[in-house]
Design a protein around this motif. Structure first.
Motif, PDB file in Angstrom:
ATOM      1  N   VAL A   1      18.069 -14.812  32.858  1.00  0.00           N
ATOM      2  CA  VAL A   1      17.560 -13.659  32.119  1.00  0.00           C
ATOM      3  C   VAL A   1      16.207 -14.089  31.577  1.00  0.00           C
ATOM      4  CG1 VAL A   1      17.934 -12.273  30.041  1.00  0.00           C
ATOM      5  CG2 VAL A   1      19.879 -12.865  31.483  1.00  0.00           C
ATOM      6  N   SER A   2      15.221 -13.156  31.562  1.00  0.00           N
ATOM      7  CA  SER A   2      13.927 -13.633  31.069  1.00  0.00           C
ATOM      8  C   SER A   2      13.687 -13.218  29.622  1.00  0.00           C
ATOM      9  CB  SER A   2      12.794 -13.167  31.981  1.00  0.00           C
ATOM     10  OG  SER A   2      12.952 -11.815  32.267  1.00  0.00           O
ATOM     11  N   ALA A   3      12.994 -14.068  28.928  1.00  0.00           N
ATOM     12  CA  ALA A   3      12.727 -13.837  27.509  1.00  0.00           C
ATOM     13  C   ALA A   3      11.602 -12.838  27.352  1.00  0.00           C
ATOM     14  CB  ALA A   3      12.352 -15.159  26.847  1.00  0.00           C
ATOM     15  N   LYS A   4      11.685 -12.050  26.296  1.00  0.00           N
ATOM     16  CA  LYS A   4      10.581 -11.140  25.995  1.00  0.00           C
ATOM     17  C   LYS A   4       9.473 -11.911  25.289  1.00  0.00           C
ATOM     18  CE  LYS A   4       8.928  -6.982  24.487  1.00  0.00           C
ATOM     19  NZ  LYS A   4       9.188  -5.571  24.617  1.00  0.00           N
ATOM     20  N   SER A   5       9.873 -12.737  24.339  1.00  0.00           N
ATOM     21  CA  SER A   5       8.888 -13.586  23.667  1.00  0.00           C
ATOM     22  C   SER A   5       9.569 -14.844  23.156  1.00  0.00           C
ATOM     23  CB  SER A   5       8.235 -12.825  22.509  1.00  0.00           C
ATOM     24  OG  SER A   5       9.230 -12.466  21.579  1.00  0.00           O
ATOM     25  N   GLY A   6       8.748 -15.773  22.715  1.00  0.00           N
ATOM     26  CA  GLY A   6       9.275 -17.040  22.232  1.00  0.00           C
ATOM     27  C   GLY A   6       9.179 -18.112  23.300  1.00  0.00           C
ATOM     28  N   SER A   7       9.656 -19.308  22.952  1.00  0.00           N
ATOM     29  CA  SER A   7       9.515 -20.373  23.928  1.00  0.00           C
ATOM     30  C   SER A   7      10.761 -21.259  23.998  1.00  0.00           C
ATOM     31  CB  SER A   7       8.278 -21.218  23.626  1.00  0.00           C
ATOM     32  OG  SER A   7       8.626 -22.302  22.804  1.00  0.00           O
ATOM     33  N   ILE A   8      10.976 -21.796  25.191  1.00  0.00           N
ATOM     34  CA  ILE A   8      12.051 -22.757  25.422  1.00  0.00           C
ATOM     35  C   ILE A   8      11.385 -23.996  26.007  1.00  0.00           C
ATOM     36  CG2 ILE A   8      14.215 -23.193  26.652  1.00  0.00           C
ATOM     37  CD1 ILE A   8      14.491 -20.124  26.950  1.00  0.00           C
ATOM     38  N   LYS A   9      11.620 -25.140  25.372  1.00  0.00           N
ATOM     39  CA  LYS A   9      11.016 -26.371  25.868  1.00  0.00           C
ATOM     40  C   LYS A   9      12.082 -27.407  26.166  1.00  0.00           C
ATOM     41  CE  LYS A   9       6.479 -26.121  23.688  1.00  0.00           C
ATOM     42  NZ  LYS A   9       5.846 -26.402  22.406  1.00  0.00           N
ATOM     43  N   LEU A  10      11.939 -28.057  27.311  1.00  0.00           N
ATOM     44  CA  LEU A  10      12.825 -29.160  27.670  1.00  0.00           C
ATOM     45  C   LEU A  10      11.994 -30.441  27.629  1.00  0.00           C
ATOM     46  CD1 LEU A  10      15.657 -30.035  28.808  1.00  0.00           C
ATOM     47  CD2 LEU A  10      14.620 -29.900  31.065  1.00  0.00           C
ATOM     48  N   SER A  11      12.359 -31.374  26.784  1.00  0.00           N
ATOM     49  CA  SER A  11      11.586 -32.602  26.555  1.00  0.00           C
ATOM     50  C   SER A  11      10.102 -32.277  26.377  1.00  0.00           C
ATOM     51  CB  SER A  11      11.741 -33.582  27.724  1.00  0.00           C
ATOM     52  OG  SER A  11      13.079 -33.752  28.055  1.00  0.00           O
ATOM     53  N   GLY A  12       9.820 -31.264  25.602  1.00  0.00           N
ATOM     54  CA  GLY A  12       8.443 -30.904  25.309  1.00  0.00           C
ATOM     55  C   GLY A  12       7.756 -30.051  26.363  1.00  0.00           C
TER      56      GLY A  12
ATOM     57  N   LEU B   1      12.876 -17.029  19.920  1.00  0.00           N
ATOM     58  CA  LEU B   1      13.269 -16.403  21.184  1.00  0.00           C
ATOM     59  C   LEU B   1      13.761 -14.979  20.964  1.00  0.00           C
ATOM     60  CD1 LEU B   1      13.723 -17.124  24.245  1.00  0.00           C
ATOM     61  CD2 LEU B   1      16.106 -17.498  23.628  1.00  0.00           C
ATOM     62  N   SER B   2      13.184 -14.035  21.711  1.00  0.00           N
ATOM     63  CA  SER B   2      13.699 -12.662  21.712  1.00  0.00           C
ATOM     64  C   SER B   2      13.992 -12.243  23.151  1.00  0.00           C
ATOM     65  CB  SER B   2      12.672 -11.697  21.122  1.00  0.00           C
ATOM     66  OG  SER B   2      12.526 -11.939  19.748  1.00  0.00           O
ATOM     67  N   VAL B   3      15.150 -11.630  23.335  1.00  0.00           N
ATOM     68  CA  VAL B   3      15.545 -11.182  24.673  1.00  0.00           C
ATOM     69  C   VAL B   3      15.995  -9.730  24.599  1.00  0.00           C
ATOM     70  CG1 VAL B   3      17.076 -11.603  26.636  1.00  0.00           C
ATOM     71  CG2 VAL B   3      16.332 -13.529  25.225  1.00  0.00           C
ATOM     72  N   TYR B   4      15.528  -8.949  25.544  1.00  0.00           N
ATOM     73  CA  TYR B   4      15.888  -7.529  25.587  1.00  0.00           C
ATOM     74  C   TYR B   4      16.677  -7.214  26.852  1.00  0.00           C
ATOM     75  CZ  TYR B   4      12.777  -6.158  21.772  1.00  0.00           C
ATOM     76  OH  TYR B   4      12.181  -5.999  20.554  1.00  0.00           O
ATOM     77  N   TYR B   5      17.636  -6.308  26.733  1.00  0.00           N
ATOM     78  CA  TYR B   5      18.204  -5.640  27.908  1.00  0.00           C
ATOM     79  C   TYR B   5      17.708  -4.204  27.830  1.00  0.00           C
ATOM     80  CZ  TYR B   5      21.495  -9.556  28.461  1.00  0.00           C
ATOM     81  OH  TYR B   5      22.062 -10.780  28.642  1.00  0.00           O
TER      82      TYR B   5
ATOM     83  N   THR C   1      26.155 -15.785  25.337  1.00  0.00           N
ATOM     84  CA  THR C   1      25.921 -15.907  26.780  1.00  0.00           C
ATOM     85  C   THR C   1      24.466 -15.609  27.114  1.00  0.00           C
ATOM     86  OG1 THR C   1      28.198 -15.308  27.250  1.00  0.00           O
ATOM     87  CG2 THR C   1      26.628 -15.023  29.042  1.00  0.00           C
ATOM     88  N   THR C   2      23.910 -14.597  26.442  1.00  0.00           N
ATOM     89  CA  THR C   2      22.514 -14.234  26.695  1.00  0.00           C
ATOM     90  C   THR C   2      21.584 -15.425  26.439  1.00  0.00           C
ATOM     91  OG1 THR C   2      23.017 -11.959  26.080  1.00  0.00           O
ATOM     92  CG2 THR C   2      20.692 -12.595  26.104  1.00  0.00           C
ATOM     93  N   ILE C   3      21.848 -16.160  25.351  1.00  0.00           N
ATOM     94  CA  ILE C   3      21.002 -17.322  25.061  1.00  0.00           C
ATOM     95  C   ILE C   3      21.109 -18.358  26.190  1.00  0.00           C
ATOM     96  CG2 ILE C   3      20.719 -19.322  23.523  1.00  0.00           C
ATOM     97  CD1 ILE C   3      21.297 -17.505  21.178  1.00  0.00           C
ATOM     98  N   LEU C   4      22.334 -18.650  26.616  1.00  0.00           N
ATOM     99  CA  LEU C   4      22.494 -19.639  27.695  1.00  0.00           C
ATOM    100  C   LEU C   4      21.840 -19.158  28.987  1.00  0.00           C
ATOM    101  CD1 LEU C   4      26.058 -21.199  27.308  1.00  0.00           C
ATOM    102  CD2 LEU C   4      23.925 -21.767  26.163  1.00  0.00           C
ATOM    103  N   HIS C   5      22.000 -17.869  29.299  1.00  0.00           N
ATOM    104  CA  HIS C   5      21.379 -17.336  30.512  1.00  0.00           C
ATOM    105  C   HIS C   5      19.858 -17.391  30.439  1.00  0.00           C
ATOM    106  CE1 HIS C   5      24.924 -14.950  32.466  1.00  0.00           C
ATOM    107  NE2 HIS C   5      25.154 -16.246  32.363  1.00  0.00           N
ATOM    108  N   THR C   6      19.329 -17.204  29.248  1.00  0.00           N
ATOM    109  CA  THR C   6      17.869 -17.274  29.113  1.00  0.00           C
ATOM    110  C   THR C   6      17.389 -18.711  29.300  1.00  0.00           C
ATOM    111  OG1 THR C   6      18.107 -15.495  27.501  1.00  0.00           O
ATOM    112  CG2 THR C   6      15.930 -16.478  27.720  1.00  0.00           C
ATOM    113  N   ILE C   7      18.126 -19.662  28.736  1.00  0.00           N
ATOM    114  CA  ILE C   7      17.752 -21.076  28.923  1.00  0.00           C
ATOM    115  C   ILE C   7      17.781 -21.420  30.414  1.00  0.00           C
ATOM    116  CG2 ILE C   7      18.408 -23.477  28.467  1.00  0.00           C
ATOM    117  CD1 ILE C   7      19.645 -22.484  25.801  1.00  0.00           C
TER     118      ILE C   7
END
Ligand SMILES: Nc1ncnc2c1ncn2[C@@H]1O[C@H](COP(=O)(O)OP(=O)(O)OP(=O)(O)O)[C@@H](O)[C@H]1O
Ligand SMILES: [Mg+2]
Lengths: 299, 235
Positions: free
Chosen positions: B52-63, B8-12, B42-48
Motif C-alpha cells: 500500500v502506498s503512503a500519502k505522506s510521511g517517511s519510512i526508513k530502513l537503516s537510514g 506516516l499517513s495512508v489513505y484508502y 495491517t495497513t501499517i505493515l502493508h505500507t512498510i
C-alpha cells in the motif's frame, strides 16, 4: 470407413494448433486472471509476418520463423503494457472490452496493410515447408503433420517443466494464487505478467508457423474464430491447466474434423458450432472443465 | 535505528486509515503494535512492505528511505512479512512455499543453509515437506508462513496477528518461537490483538486507535497502565 484415419489426422493437426493457442489463453488467464481476447489475433499477425518474410522478402526459412516469433512476442509485450497494465485492478468487464478493442484494432491494421500492399486481404502461401510423407497402407501422413504433433507435445511437456521446475515458473504460480503474497516473497508481479504474455505470444507465433505450413493461407479475420475455438479448448480442458489446454485443443480439433467429414452437407456448414455444443455439455457436467481445479480466490 | 516511521499517513480513497503515525524499531528489539479491529495495524505493515502506498510521511530502513520502493525490492532489502491470515500458497507444497520465501536470494548453498535452520526450528515442516500446503492445519500453516518469511533471511520480520485462530497452547508455542527467532538476531515488529501475549514478549509497544498512536512505551509500563488494562487486557 476409409475416411476415418485421414479425418483423425486432420483433427489432430487442427487440434494441435488450437492447443498451442489455448496454452496462451490458459497461461494468461491463470496468471494475470484476465481473458486476453486479442490472443487469437496474434497468430494472424504471426502468419502475415511469415507471408511478408517468405513471399515478399524471400528470407531464409529459419530466419523467417525467428522473426515471426520475435514480432509476436514483442506485440504481446506491448499490448499488455499499453492496453492491459493500466487497467490492472479495474473491473474485469473493462479489461474484456479493451481486449476486444485490441482484437479489432489488430485485425483492421492487418486489413489495411494487406489491402494497401497486396490489394487483397486473403493471401495464399506457396507450400514453403516440404518434409516428405509417410505412406502406411492407403493412409498418407505428411512430414508437416508429424512436425505439428511433435512440436505441440514437446511444448506441452516443456511448459509443464518450466512452470514446475524453474524459479520464474514458481513465481508465476505464486502470482496466480495470490499477487500480494507473491510480492511479499520479492516477486516482481508486473515483470512476471509480462513474461507470461511474451511466452503466450511466442507460442501463438509457433502455432501460426504450423498453421501456415499446413493450411497455407492468411487473412485478417483468421485469428478471431480461431481464437474463440482455442479459448473454448482451454475452457474445455479446464482453464489454467496446461495439459488441459492441450487435451481440450485436440478434442475440439477432432470434433470439428469429424463433424466436417461425416455430417451431411447441409448440417456440415455448422461444424464450427458443433464444438461449442460439446463445450456447453462439458461445462454442465463439470463446470471447471476436464482437468480444472476448484480454486478459491483471495482478495 | 533499524526501522524508522515518521508522520506516516495512508489513505484508502478519501478515507484516512493512518494518521500521522511515528514510531521506530531498534535493531534486536521486539516491538508490539496493539489495537482493536480496524485500528490500522495491517495497513501499517502493508505500507512498510510496499503493498500500500503512503500519502505522506517517511519510512526508513537503516537510514535509507524506502517509502516509494516497490514491494519486491523491499524484501530484498531485508524486510519480510508474515501476513494476516498466513496467505501461504495453498496449491503448492511446503517445500515450494519455502523456496518462494528465498526468491530474492541467489546462492543455493546459503538457501540450503536457511532451509536447514527453518527445518530445525519447525521439525513439523520437514516431516510434511511434500504435503500440499493448503492441507496443513492452522498451526502448521502459521509455522509455514513464518518459515517462508525466514527463508529471505530478513533483518526485520513483520508479523501480523500470528496467534489468530490458534488454540491457547499453540499460541504459547508460536510466541516462544517468535522469542527464539528474535534471540537469534532477527528484529521483530509484532501486530497483535492478543495484547497480553504481545506485551509479555515485547520490549516496547504502541497502542493504535483508529489510525493514530495513542500510547507508547516500555511493555512493562503498558501492562500496568490503567487504560490499557481496561481496553486491551480485559482486567
Ligand atoms: N483495501 C481497503 N480499501 C478500503 N478500506 C480499507 C482497505 N483495507 C483496510 N481498509 C480500512 O482501513 C481501516 C484499517 O484497516 P486494517 O486492516 O489496517 O485494520 P487492522 O487494525 O489490521 O484490523 P484487524 O485487527 O481487524 O485486522 C479499516 O477501517 C478498514 O476498513
Ligand atoms: Mg489486520
Amino acid at each position: 470407413m476409409e475416411k476415418l484415419i485421414p479425418t483423425l489426422i486432420d483433427g489432430l493437426n487442427l487440434g494441435s494448433v488450437y492447443a498451442l493457442v489455448a496454452l496462451g489463453y490458459t497461461m494468461v488467464y491463470g496468471i494475470a486472471k484476465m481473458l486476453n481476447f486479442a490472443h487469437g489475433d496474434v497468430i494472424m499477425v504471426g502468419a502475415y509476418t511469415l507471408f511478408v518474410c517468405i513471399t515478399t522478402l524471400h528470407l531464409p526459412l529459419w530466419l523467417t520463423f525467428i522473426i515471426a516469433i520475435l514480432v509476436c512476442s514483442v506485440l504481446g509485450f506491448i499490448v499488455e503494457k499499453l492496453a492491459y497494465k493500466p487497467l490492472r485492478g479495474s473491473s474485469p468487464l473493462a479489461v474484456l472490452i479493451t481486449a476486444i478493442g485490441v482484437s479489432y484494432l489488430l485485425q483492421n491494421l492487418a486489413l489495411l496493410f494487406a489491402n494497401t500492399k497486396y490489394g487483397m486481404d486473403k493471401q495464399f502461401f506457396s507450400s514453403f515447408l516440404n518434409l516428405g510423407s509417410l505412406k502406411i497402407g492407403n493412409v498418407t501422413i505428411s512430414g508437416v503433420d508429424f512436425l505439428i504433433w511433435i512440436t505441440t507435445a514437446v511444448i506441452m511437456v516443456g511448459m509443464m517443466l518450466f512452470i514446475k521446475k524453474t524459479k520464474t515458473g514458481r513465481a508465476m504460480l505464486a502470482v496466480s494464487e495470490d499477487k500480494g503474497a507473491a510480492q511479499l516473497m520479492g516477486v516482481n508481479v508486473n515483470k512476471t505478467i509480462s513474461i507470461t504474455f511474451i511466452i503466450g505470444s511466442a507460442l501463438a507465433a509457433i502455432a501460426s508457423i504450423l498453421f501456415a505450413a499446413k493450411y497455407q493461407f492468411v487473412e485478417s479475420t483468421m485469428g478471431s474464430l480461431f481464437g474463440i475455438k482455442a479459448f473454448a479448448a482451454a475452457v474445455f480442458g479446464g482453464i489454467g491447466s496446461i495439459p488441459g489446454a492441450v487435451i481440450g485443443g485436440v478434442i475440439i480439433g477432432i470434433i470439428e474434423a469429424f463433424s466436417t467429414a461425416f455430417l451431411p452437407g447441409s448440417v456440415n456448414a455448422a461444424s464450427d458450432g458443433f464444438a461449442f455444443v460439446i463445450l456447453i455439455i462439458m461445462l454442465v457436467l463439470k463446470p471447471t472443465g476436464l482437468l480444472g481445479k476448484q480454486t478459491t480466490e483471495k482478495v | 535505528m533499524l526501522l524508522e516511521i515518521k508522520d506516516l499517513s495512508v489513505y484508502y480513497g478519501v478515507i484516512e486509515a493512518i494518521k500521522n503515525v511515528s514510531f521506530s524499531v531498534e535493531e534486536g528489539e521486539i516491538i508490539a503494535l496493539i489495537g482493536a479491529n480496524g485500528a490500522g495495524k495491517t495497513t501499517i505493515l502493508h505500507t512498510i512492505s510496499g503493498l500500500v502506498s503512503a500519502k505522506s510521511g517517511s519510512i526508513k530502513l537503516s537510514g535509507k528511505e524506502i517509502t516509494k520502493t516497490p514491494a519486491h525490492k523491499i524484501v530484498e532489502m531485508g524486510i519480510a512479512q508474515v501476513p494476516e491470515g498466513r496467505r501461504i500458497f495453498s496449491q503448492l507444497s511446503v517445500f515450494e512455499n519455502l523456496k518462494l520465501g528465498a526468491y530474492t536470494r541467489n546462492s543455493q548453498a546459503e538457501i540450503n543453509e536457511s532451509l536447514e535452520t527453518v527445518f530445525s526450528r519447525f521439525p513439523r515442516l520437514k516431516e510434511r515437506k511434500n504435503q500440499v500446503a493448503g492441507t496443513l492445519s492452522g498451526g502448521e500453516q502459521q509455522m509455514l508462513a513464518m518459515g517462508r518469511a525466514l527463508m529471505s533471511k530478513p533483518k526485520i520480520m513483520l508479523l501480523d496477528e500470528p496467534s489468530m485462530g490458534l488454540s491457547p497452547l499453540l499460541v504459547s508455542e508460536i510466541f516462544d518461537i517468535i522469542k527464539s527467532i528474535n534471540k537469534s538476531g532477527t528484529t521483530v515488529l509484532l501486530v497483535e490483538q492478543n495484547a497480553k501475549k504481545a506485551l509479555s514478549i515485547a520490549n516496547h509497544a504502541y497502542v493504535l486507535e483508529t489510525g493514530k498512536i495513542v500510547l507508547g512505551g516500555k511493555s512493562e509500563d503498558l501492562i500496568n497502565n490503567d487504560s490499557v488494562k481496561k481496553a486491551y487486557l480485559g482486567e
